[in-house]
Design a protein around this motif. Structure first.
Motif, PDB file in Angstrom:
ATOM      1  N   GLY A 158    -152.679 -58.699  13.864  1.00  0.00           N
ATOM      2  CA  GLY A 158    -152.051 -59.938  13.423  1.00  0.00           C
ATOM      3  C   GLY A 158    -150.557 -59.779  13.257  1.00  0.00           C
ATOM      4  O   GLY A 158    -149.948 -58.888  13.833  1.00  0.00           O
ATOM      5  N   TYR A 159    -149.986 -60.640  12.427  1.00  0.00           N
ATOM      6  CA  TYR A 159    -148.545 -60.574  12.186  1.00  0.00           C
ATOM      7  C   TYR A 159    -148.218 -61.149  10.817  1.00  0.00           C
ATOM      8  O   TYR A 159    -148.991 -61.912  10.244  1.00  0.00           O
ATOM      9  CB  TYR A 159    -147.774 -61.328  13.273  1.00  0.00           C
ATOM     10  N   TRP A 160    -147.053 -60.737  10.297  1.00  0.00           N
ATOM     11  CA  TRP A 160    -146.539 -61.253   9.034  1.00  0.00           C
ATOM     12  C   TRP A 160    -145.568 -62.378   9.358  1.00  0.00           C
ATOM     13  O   TRP A 160    -144.585 -62.171  10.057  1.00  0.00           O
ATOM     14  CB  TRP A 160    -145.810 -60.160   8.257  1.00  0.00           C
ATOM     15  N   GLY A 161    -145.850 -63.573   8.847  1.00  0.00           N
ATOM     16  CA  GLY A 161    -144.986 -64.724   9.067  1.00  0.00           C
ATOM     17  C   GLY A 161    -144.289 -65.123   7.781  1.00  0.00           C
ATOM     18  O   GLY A 161    -144.880 -65.085   6.699  1.00  0.00           O
ATOM     19  N   SER A 162    -143.041 -65.508   7.914  1.00  0.00           N
ATOM     20  CA  SER A 162    -142.257 -65.911   6.745  1.00  0.00           C
ATOM     21  C   SER A 162    -142.820 -67.193   6.151  1.00  0.00           C
ATOM     22  O   SER A 162    -143.230 -68.101   6.867  1.00  0.00           O
ATOM     23  CB  SER A 162    -140.799 -66.123   7.143  1.00  0.00           C
ATOM     24  N   MET A 163    -142.822 -67.249   4.832  1.00  0.00           N
ATOM     25  CA  MET A 163    -143.252 -68.456   4.132  1.00  0.00           C
ATOM     26  C   MET A 163    -142.058 -69.375   3.882  1.00  0.00           C
ATOM     27  O   MET A 163    -142.201 -70.438   3.288  1.00  0.00           O
ATOM     28  CB  MET A 163    -143.927 -68.087   2.809  1.00  0.00           C
ATOM     29  N   GLY A 164    -140.865 -68.935   4.314  1.00  0.00           N
ATOM     30  CA  GLY A 164    -139.668 -69.750   4.169  1.00  0.00           C
ATOM     31  C   GLY A 164    -139.093 -69.752   2.769  1.00  0.00           C
ATOM     32  O   GLY A 164    -138.301 -70.625   2.423  1.00  0.00           O
ATOM     33  N   MET A 165    -139.511 -68.790   1.954  1.00  0.00           N
ATOM     34  CA  MET A 165    -139.006 -68.725   0.581  1.00  0.00           C
ATOM     35  C   MET A 165    -138.246 -67.412   0.396  1.00  0.00           C
ATOM     36  O   MET A 165    -138.847 -66.347   0.442  1.00  0.00           O
ATOM     37  CB  MET A 165    -140.157 -68.784  -0.424  1.00  0.00           C
ATOM     38  N   ASP A 166    -136.947 -67.509   0.221  1.00  0.00           N
ATOM     39  CA  ASP A 166    -136.125 -66.355  -0.119  1.00  0.00           C
ATOM     40  C   ASP A 166    -135.582 -66.591  -1.516  1.00  0.00           C
ATOM     41  O   ASP A 166    -135.066 -67.669  -1.811  1.00  0.00           O
ATOM     42  CB  ASP A 166    -134.967 -66.181   0.862  1.00  0.00           C
ATOM     43  N   GLU A 167    -135.730 -65.590  -2.362  1.00  0.00           N
ATOM     44  CA  GLU A 167    -135.364 -65.723  -3.770  1.00  0.00           C
ATOM     45  C   GLU A 167    -134.318 -64.666  -4.118  1.00  0.00           C
ATOM     46  O   GLU A 167    -134.559 -63.484  -3.906  1.00  0.00           O
ATOM     47  CB  GLU A 167    -136.630 -65.461  -4.576  1.00  0.00           C
ATOM     48  N   PRO A 168    -133.165 -65.059  -4.658  1.00  0.00           N
ATOM     49  CA  PRO A 168    -132.193 -64.046  -5.086  1.00  0.00           C
ATOM     50  C   PRO A 168    -132.696 -63.321  -6.332  1.00  0.00           C
ATOM     51  O   PRO A 168    -133.417 -63.894  -7.147  1.00  0.00           O
ATOM     52  CB  PRO A 168    -130.933 -64.854  -5.390  1.00  0.00           C
ATOM     53  N   ILE A 169    -132.327 -62.051  -6.457  1.00  0.00           N
ATOM     54  CA  ILE A 169    -132.688 -61.255  -7.631  1.00  0.00           C
ATOM     55  C   ILE A 169    -131.399 -60.894  -8.351  1.00  0.00           C
ATOM     56  O   ILE A 169    -130.468 -60.363  -7.740  1.00  0.00           O
ATOM     57  CB  ILE A 169    -133.452 -59.983  -7.220  1.00  0.00           C
ATOM     58  N   TYR A 170    -131.346 -61.212  -9.642  1.00  0.00           N
ATOM     59  CA  TYR A 170    -130.160 -60.969 -10.458  1.00  0.00           C
ATOM     60  C   TYR A 170    -130.481 -59.952 -11.547  1.00  0.00           C
ATOM     61  O   TYR A 170    -131.617 -59.865 -12.005  1.00  0.00           O
ATOM     62  CB  TYR A 170    -129.690 -62.270 -11.127  1.00  0.00           C
ATOM     63  N   THR A 171    -129.450 -59.220 -11.990  1.00  0.00           N
ATOM     64  CA  THR A 171    -129.648 -58.319 -13.122  1.00  0.00           C
ATOM     65  C   THR A 171    -129.797 -59.159 -14.383  1.00  0.00           C
ATOM     66  O   THR A 171    -129.202 -60.232 -14.499  1.00  0.00           O
ATOM     67  CB  THR A 171    -128.466 -57.345 -13.303  1.00  0.00           C
ATOM     68  N   SER A 172    -130.572 -58.659 -15.303  1.00  0.00           N
ATOM     69  CA  SER A 172    -130.787 -59.406 -16.545  1.00  0.00           C
ATOM     70  C   SER A 172    -129.573 -59.322 -17.462  1.00  0.00           C
ATOM     71  O   SER A 172    -129.329 -60.219 -18.254  1.00  0.00           O
ATOM     72  CB  SER A 172    -132.031 -58.889 -17.264  1.00  0.00           C
ATOM     73  N   SER A 173    -128.781 -58.266 -17.335  1.00  0.00           N
ATOM     74  CA  SER A 173    -127.646 -58.094 -18.246  1.00  0.00           C
ATOM     75  C   SER A 173    -126.378 -58.796 -17.761  1.00  0.00           C
ATOM     76  O   SER A 173    -125.728 -59.500 -18.526  1.00  0.00           O
ATOM     77  CB  SER A 173    -127.363 -56.608 -18.464  1.00  0.00           C
ATOM     78  N   THR A 174    -126.015 -58.629 -16.488  1.00  0.00           N
ATOM     79  CA  THR A 174    -124.748 -59.191 -15.999  1.00  0.00           C
ATOM     80  C   THR A 174    -124.941 -60.389 -15.079  1.00  0.00           C
ATOM     81  O   THR A 174    -123.967 -60.998 -14.658  1.00  0.00           O
ATOM     82  CB  THR A 174    -123.945 -58.123 -15.231  1.00  0.00           C
ATOM     83  N   HIS A 175    -126.166 -60.698 -14.730  1.00  0.00           N
ATOM     84  CA  HIS A 175    -126.499 -61.804 -13.829  1.00  0.00           C
ATOM     85  C   HIS A 175    -125.825 -61.656 -12.465  1.00  0.00           C
ATOM     86  O   HIS A 175    -125.498 -62.640 -11.813  1.00  0.00           O
ATOM     87  CB  HIS A 175    -126.176 -63.157 -14.465  1.00  0.00           C
ATOM     88  N   LYS A 176    -125.632 -60.411 -12.055  1.00  0.00           N
ATOM     89  CA  LYS A 176    -125.067 -60.102 -10.743  1.00  0.00           C
ATOM     90  C   LYS A 176    -126.212 -60.073  -9.726  1.00  0.00           C
ATOM     91  O   LYS A 176    -127.283 -59.528  -9.992  1.00  0.00           O
ATOM     92  CB  LYS A 176    -124.380 -58.740 -10.795  1.00  0.00           C
ATOM     93  N   LYS A 177    -125.973 -60.658  -8.558  1.00  0.00           N
ATOM     94  CA  LYS A 177    -126.992 -60.653  -7.509  1.00  0.00           C
ATOM     95  C   LYS A 177    -127.119 -59.238  -6.955  1.00  0.00           C
ATOM     96  O   LYS A 177    -126.147 -58.660  -6.480  1.00  0.00           O
ATOM     97  CB  LYS A 177    -126.617 -61.621  -6.392  1.00  0.00           C
ATOM     98  N   VAL A 178    -128.336 -58.680  -7.043  1.00  0.00           N
ATOM     99  CA  VAL A 178    -128.554 -57.307  -6.592  1.00  0.00           C
ATOM    100  C   VAL A 178    -129.546 -57.215  -5.437  1.00  0.00           C
ATOM    101  O   VAL A 178    -129.682 -56.155  -4.827  1.00  0.00           O
ATOM    102  CB  VAL A 178    -129.030 -56.399  -7.749  1.00  0.00           C
ATOM    103  N   GLY A 179    -130.250 -58.295  -5.141  1.00  0.00           N
ATOM    104  CA  GLY A 179    -131.230 -58.224  -4.072  1.00  0.00           C
ATOM    105  C   GLY A 179    -131.757 -59.581  -3.671  1.00  0.00           C
ATOM    106  O   GLY A 179    -131.386 -60.610  -4.239  1.00  0.00           O
ATOM    107  N   ILE A 180    -132.637 -59.541  -2.675  1.00  0.00           N
ATOM    108  CA  ILE A 180    -133.271 -60.750  -2.155  1.00  0.00           C
ATOM    109  C   ILE A 180    -134.757 -60.457  -1.983  1.00  0.00           C
ATOM    110  O   ILE A 180    -135.135 -59.390  -1.502  1.00  0.00           O
ATOM    111  CB  ILE A 180    -132.665 -61.145  -0.794  1.00  0.00           C
ATOM    112  N   LYS A 181    -135.585 -61.409  -2.410  1.00  0.00           N
ATOM    113  CA  LYS A 181    -137.034 -61.274  -2.239  1.00  0.00           C
ATOM    114  C   LYS A 181    -137.488 -62.325  -1.238  1.00  0.00           C
ATOM    115  O   LYS A 181    -137.278 -63.515  -1.435  1.00  0.00           O
ATOM    116  CB  LYS A 181    -137.756 -61.456  -3.573  1.00  0.00           C
TER     117      LYS A 181
END
Length: 187
Positions: free
Chosen positions: A74-97
């Motif tokens: 099979g294959y992995w298909g995108s669900m079209g949802m990308d979510e930014p990940i921020y630090t809890s202390s400085t609210h700096k964007k550190v990643g993408i889910k």
């Protein structure tokens, strides 16, 4: 790969990105080194037990970032949802889910993958690899900023739906619990 008895691996999104993925991409040691490297696209999701770090019904592993997400069945298909990940202390964007679902042919399954990646500008190794590629074009060092952490699990529909197949909101549950108060007799 398993943890010793009594240990649980239940990281937050921030912990996965900051304490594991960022260190991997920066070529820094990660302690404890429990998440294995795995070429996900050689395995179907039900083949992950024993190959990836399993905690309950979830499996974690590092993989290389790619647009090719095809397995033998099979294959992995995108669900079209990308979510930014921020630090809890400085609210700096550190990643993408990114959310993906597994398909067998044209049929969507209950297998879900959350793919965690670093934002392009936050990886020092990508900047250093660009500098080194300018300095020495004959050098073919791997770009470690292309690592991702994957969390794979099979979504259980019965956990999210009521007996008749409809999902209840939090307010619905509150109102239903108020109905139960009518049946309580006070002394």
């Amino acid at each position: 790969m398993n943890l010793p008895p009594g240990f649980r691996f239940f990281p937050t999104d921030e912990e996965l990105v900051v304490h594991f993925l960022h260190r991997k991409a920066s070529l820094l040691p990660c302690h404890p080194d429990v998440i294995p490297d795995l070429d996900l696209y050689h395995y179907d999701p039900w083949d992950l037990p024993g190959k990836a770090l399993g905690e309950g019904r979830q499996w974690y592993f590092y993989s290389r970032k790619t647009q090719e997400r095809v397995t033998s069945n099979g294959y992995w298909g995108s669900m079209g949802m990308d979510e930014p990940i921020y630090t809890s202390s400085t609210h700096k964007k550190v990643g993408i889910k990114k959310y993906l679902t597994f398909y067998l042919g044209d049929s969507q399954t209950n297998w879900i993958m959350q793919e965690y990646s670093l934002p392009d500008s936050s990886s020092s190794s990508s900047r250093s690899s660009k500098r080194s590629s300018r300095a020495s074009s004959s050098s073919h060092k791997p770009d470690y900023s292309k690592w991702v952490i994957c969390r794979v699990y099979e979504q259980n529909c019965s956990e999210e739906e009521d007996d008749d197949g409809t999902e209840l909101s939090c307010l619905d549950e509150v109102f239903l619990s108020l109905d139960d108060l009518d049946e309580v007799s006070l002394p």
